[in-house]
Design a protein around this motif. Structure first.
Motif, PDB file in Angstrom:
ATOM      1  N   ARG A  59      48.942  64.186  -7.696  1.00  0.00           N
ATOM      2  CA  ARG A  59      47.608  63.943  -7.321  1.00  0.00           C
ATOM      3  C   ARG A  59      47.531  62.404  -7.431  1.00  0.00           C
ATOM      4  O   ARG A  59      48.217  61.827  -8.105  1.00  0.00           O
ATOM      5  N   PRO A  60      46.437  61.656  -6.782  1.00  0.00           N
ATOM      6  CA  PRO A  60      46.397  60.307  -6.444  1.00  0.00           C
ATOM      7  C   PRO A  60      46.328  59.640  -7.950  1.00  0.00           C
ATOM      8  O   PRO A  60      45.607  60.303  -8.795  1.00  0.00           O
ATOM      9  N   ILE A  61      46.778  58.298  -8.049  1.00  0.00           N
ATOM     10  CA  ILE A  61      46.674  57.528  -9.475  1.00  0.00           C
ATOM     11  C   ILE A  61      45.559  56.336  -8.550  1.00  0.00           C
ATOM     12  O   ILE A  61      46.045  55.824  -7.724  1.00  0.00           O
TER      13      ILE A  61
ATOM     14  N   MET B  55      48.065  55.951 -18.327  1.00  0.00           N
ATOM     15  CA  MET B  55      48.739  57.141 -17.822  1.00  0.00           C
ATOM     16  C   MET B  55      49.854  57.157 -18.900  1.00  0.00           C
ATOM     17  O   MET B  55      50.570  56.282 -19.384  1.00  0.00           O
ATOM     18  N   HIS B  56      50.290  58.253 -19.177  1.00  0.00           N
ATOM     19  CA  HIS B  56      51.291  58.642 -20.230  1.00  0.00           C
ATOM     20  C   HIS B  56      52.643  59.153 -19.432  1.00  0.00           C
ATOM     21  O   HIS B  56      52.459  60.028 -18.554  1.00  0.00           O
ATOM     22  N   VAL B  57      53.556  58.418 -19.442  1.00  0.00           N
ATOM     23  CA  VAL B  57      54.826  58.461 -18.633  1.00  0.00           C
ATOM     24  C   VAL B  57      55.899  59.240 -19.524  1.00  0.00           C
ATOM     25  O   VAL B  57      56.149  58.376 -20.673  1.00  0.00           O
TER      26      VAL B  57
ATOM     27  N   ILE C 288      54.017  61.978 -15.322  1.00  0.00           N
ATOM     28  CA  ILE C 288      53.138  61.197 -15.523  1.00  0.00           C
ATOM     29  C   ILE C 288      51.707  61.700 -15.488  1.00  0.00           C
ATOM     30  O   ILE C 288      51.460  62.510 -14.455  1.00  0.00           O
ATOM     31  N   GLU C 289      51.215  61.637 -16.633  1.00  0.00           N
ATOM     32  CA  GLU C 289      49.970  62.434 -16.881  1.00  0.00           C
ATOM     33  C   GLU C 289      48.651  61.507 -17.324  1.00  0.00           C
ATOM     34  O   GLU C 289      49.237  60.437 -17.921  1.00  0.00           O
TER      35      GLU C 289
ATOM     36  N   LEU D 187      48.511  66.556 -14.591  1.00  0.00           N
ATOM     37  CA  LEU D 187      49.799  65.759 -14.102  1.00  0.00           C
ATOM     38  C   LEU D 187      49.511  65.149 -12.723  1.00  0.00           C
ATOM     39  O   LEU D 187      48.807  65.712 -11.683  1.00  0.00           O
ATOM     40  N   HIS D 188      50.042  64.148 -12.650  1.00  0.00           N
ATOM     41  CA  HIS D 188      49.832  63.157 -11.192  1.00  0.00           C
ATOM     42  C   HIS D 188      51.134  63.044 -10.889  1.00  0.00           C
ATOM     43  O   HIS D 188      51.083  62.999  -9.307  1.00  0.00           O
ATOM     44  N   ALA D 189      52.209  62.890 -11.430  1.00  0.00           N
ATOM     45  CA  ALA D 189      53.628  62.768 -10.822  1.00  0.00           C
ATOM     46  C   ALA D 189      54.478  63.388 -11.499  1.00  0.00           C
ATOM     47  O   ALA D 189      54.476  63.441 -12.694  1.00  0.00           O
TER      48      ALA D 189
END
Length: 163
Positions: free
Chosen positions: A112-114, A121-123, A141-142, A148-150
């Motif tokens: 999903r886009p950031i 963001m927590h990586v 990346i959350e 979840l974004h990536a």
């Protein structure tokens, strides 16, 4: 060693011979606590490195408008760099003194886009497998709500440093 200001942390140095005797976990922990200088790339794409565990690293990174593309979403290069950084540092935590672990390959999937206003963001990077010559990793990346974004995978090669 504690730092009284961010400038002191950025300028902290340790003799190369001292760093060469550190395990990877010790090096990453010292990066996190600011007792050794972070690479200048961390100023270009800033993040906060959380205290590491062996095989696991967390970063906090806030996207900024300067990282956006024409559609006002954060550029995939920022996302991939954050994933690569977390996974590489997680790999580093498994190393013995005298070893290094350059990235061999890294992949990312964008879920999903950031946006620049997405907030912190927590990586997360963690080791899936640590062999004698190859470390396999996963990263995520959350956002603050845990969405979840990536996510991605990476392999790093274990290489002994030449003296």
């Amino acid at each position: 060693m504690t730092m009284d200001s961010p400038t002191e942390a950025r300028n902290a140095t340790a003799p190369i011979a001292e760093l060469a005797r550190c395990s990877g976990l010790e090096l990453v922990a010292r990066l996190a606590d600011g007792s050794i200088r972070r690479p200048s790339m961390a100023e270009t794409l800033p993040f906060t490195l959380l205290p590491p565990e062996e095989g696991k690293v967390g970063l906090l990174a806030t996207p900024e408008p300067r990282f956006c593309n024409l559609t006002n979403t954060v550029h995939g290069g920022w996302i991939m760099t954050m994933l690569d950084t977390a996974m590489s540092l997680a790999a580093q935590t498994t190393l013995s003194p005298g070893e290094t672990c350059p990235s061999h390959e890294t992949t990312a999937k964008f879920v999903r886009p950031i946006f620049s206003d997405s907030g912190v963001m927590h990586v997360i990077g963690h080791v899936v497998s640590r062999g004698r010559t190859v470390i396999t990793l996963e990263g995520r990346i959350e956002d603050a709500e845990g969405r979840l974004h990536a996510h991605g995978t990476s392999t790093c090669l274990v290489v002994s440093r030449k003296s």
